[in-house]
Design an enzyme around this catalytic site. Structure first.
Site, PDB file in Angstrom:
ATOM      1  N   ASP A  30       0.844  -1.197   0.000  1.00  8.66           N
ATOM      2  CA  ASP A  30       0.000   0.000   0.000  1.00  8.66           C
ATOM      3  C   ASP A  30       0.881   1.248   0.000  1.00  8.66           C
ATOM      4  O   ASP A  30       2.085   1.175   0.251  1.00  8.66           O
ATOM      5  CB  ASP A  30      -0.935   0.013   1.208  1.00  8.66           C
ATOM      6  CG  ASP A  30      -0.202   0.091   2.539  1.00  8.66           C
ATOM      7  OD1 ASP A  30       0.822  -0.604   2.688  1.00  8.66           O
ATOM      8  OD2 ASP A  30      -0.639   0.837   3.440  1.00  8.66           O
ATOM      9  N   GLU A  81       0.143  -0.960   5.835  1.00  8.87           N
ATOM     10  CA  GLU A  81       1.255  -0.400   6.604  1.00  8.87           C
ATOM     11  C   GLU A  81       1.123   1.109   6.778  1.00  8.87           C
ATOM     12  O   GLU A  81       1.425   1.658   7.839  1.00  8.87           O
ATOM     13  CB  GLU A  81       2.582  -0.731   5.916  1.00  8.87           C
ATOM     14  CG  GLU A  81       3.815  -0.504   6.785  1.00  8.87           C
ATOM     15  CD  GLU A  81       4.359   0.912   6.725  1.00  8.87           C
ATOM     16  OE1 GLU A  81       5.186   1.273   7.578  1.00  8.87           O
ATOM     17  OE2 GLU A  81       3.944   1.681   5.820  1.00  8.87           O
TER      18      GLU A  81
END
Length: 481
Positions: free
Chosen positions: A102, A168
């Protein structure tokens, strides 16, 4: 070893354009975990990564992590886990690698010079795009390592376990419990001999580093309230005790101009600096000009490299971050806020225990507020905390990585800590009970999280060589250390 690695390096060079194209495809997927509307793109990126590895023969799984806390209508992106080769070779070491697929939000209107989701390579080899260095380039590095070994006809030197997440940049929600569960006997990560994470950066732009320590972070809020509603200063100024006045006094007492934390007892929690540790800073490739360039000024606390680096890595710091509830727009507004919330954090280091830090913070803030003799009300609390992490740079995991750096870059790496926090590092250490290495690919100028994020072509391609060489040296490094 050398002829085999030479063949591997030449193969990486021959496939360089293919690897850049793979990164281009990944950057084009706007996998922004913080934006609900982009959740399908985050999932798409995870499945893209899974597909690339499956095409190379890896055993891959997309494991569901459940609903997102506080947003139960949203599924968390899957943890993409895998093993290569698909069948474990009992005679080889097993290395667990972690990364995230991400990215931070990005929009052309933020000030990007190019479309953030179109990988743009300039004539100096700088590859601009959101996620290029954080963390899609390093994650794809492991994919490219596998492909290069296959193309070169070189036997893969280790059993590679992979754990890639999609949250994250939004706090890794759901991941800690998953890692802890999968590190238990008989589970997916149970047989890891060491862990490698590539999600940080070189200290500068020319010399690689190995990172063996991170500061923790304890983040606090100070809430001061009094009036039942916001007030007009022309009517109530001079008649009401003002929360903002109290807050400024309390927050101003926390740290001095030179960064010294004013909370009694904090310094006593810090592990003493040893002569051996102090000696590590002398040869690190860093100058004060590097700092001045990053600051855009010469407003440093210390005039020398050693104390500056220790101030960033080795000692705690306290930073004030903002005030919620106060007027902050352009222009003038004569309002007295009824409630304000000040925010600050302490970056923690060995041997500071979070509970001990909390107790000292709460005691001090309450005492300073009591000394004001204000009729307003105070509430101070911890928002979140992550503990510091320090590994042994003498472990075979680090010595293997150091040999790989010397093989690829012809220079010994700097051994560094970092001032920031990567909480998953500690999670892996505690869950596996094994050494964790931070092996960065990007450089200090990559602007991760900022506009015009980039990854230099050299760092990407040489970084692929480094990751592969690391696995070869890990395979033969003796277990002492």
């Amino acid at each position: 070893m050398a002829p085999q690695l030479d063949t591997y390096y030449k193969t990486v060079d021959s496939l360089a354009e293919d690897f850049i194209e793979r990164l281009r495809k990944a950057v084009a997927i706007p996998s922004i975990s913080a934006e609900e509307a982009r959740r399908q793109d985050v999932v798409k990126m995870g499945l893209f990564l899974k597909g690339e590895l499956e095409a190379l023969g890896a055993h891959m799984e997309a494991r569901p992590l459940g609903k997102q806390p506080g947003k139960e209508h949203l599924e968390l992106p899957p943890a993409v886990i895998g093993r290569y080769p698909a069948k474990k070779d009992e005679s080889k070491r097993t290395i667990l690698v972690y990364g995230h697929y991400d990215v931070q939000p990005a929009d052309l209107s933020d000030g990007w010079a190019t479309d953030p989701f179109t990988l743009t390579v300039d004539d100096k080899g700088r590859m601009y795009g959101r996620g290029s260095t954080d963390d899609k380039g390093p994650v794809l590095g492991w994919v490219n390592v596998i492909q290069s070994h296959q193309k070169a006809g070189i036997e893969f030197p280790v059993n590679l376990l992979m754990c890639f997440e999609g949250m994250e940049e939004y706090g890794s929600e759901g991941l800690d419990d998953f890692i802890e569960a999968e590190c238990k006997p008989g589970k997916f990560f149970a047989d890891a001999d060491a862990v490698c994470i590539s999600d940080n950066y070189w200290l500068g732009t020319e010399k690689p580093c190995l990172t063996y320590g991170l500061r923790g972070c304890s983040y606090y809020s100070i809430e001061i309230s009094g009036p039942g509603q916001d007030l007009h200063s022309g009517v109530f100024g001079g008649t009401a005790q003002e929360p903002m006045t109290d807050l400024v006094r309390v927050m101003g007492s926390l740290v001095d101009t030179d960064g010294n934390i004013q909370i009694p007892g904090i310094k006593e929690l810090v592990a003493p600096l040893t002569k051996e540790e102090e000696s590590l800073y002398k040869d690190i490739a860093f100058t004060m000009d590097n700092l001045y360039e990053s600051l855009g000024s010469q407003t440093s606390i210390f005039p020398d490299k050693e104390r500056t680096l220790m101030g960033r890595w080795r000692f705690p710091s306290l930073s004030l971050h903002g005030v919620e509830g106060a007027f902050s727009q352009p222009g003038a507004k004569t309002v007295i806020p009824a409630k304000v919330i000040g925010k600050f954090s302490i970056r923690t280091v060995p041997d500071m225990q979070p509970d001990d830090v909390d107790a000292l913070v709460f005691k001090y803030v309450k005492q300073v507020f009591a000394d004001l003799k204000s009729k307003n009300k105070l509430n101070v609390h911890l928002q979140h905390s992550g503990k510091w992490w320090v590994a042994s740079p003498k472990h075979w995991n680090f010595t293997a990585a150091a040999k790989a750096v010397e093989s690829v870059f012809k220079v010994k790496p700097d051994l560094t800590r970092e001032g920031g926090s990567i909480p998953v590092t500690l999670t892996f250490e505690q869950a596996t009970g094994k050494n964790v290495l931070l092996l960065p690919m990007g450089s200090s100028t990559d602007a991760a999280h900022s506009i015009n994020e980039k990854l230099d072509r050299r760092n990407y391609i040489e970084g692929i060589k480094l990751l592969g060489a690391y696995l070869h040296y890990v395979a033969e490094e003796p277990t002492e250390g």
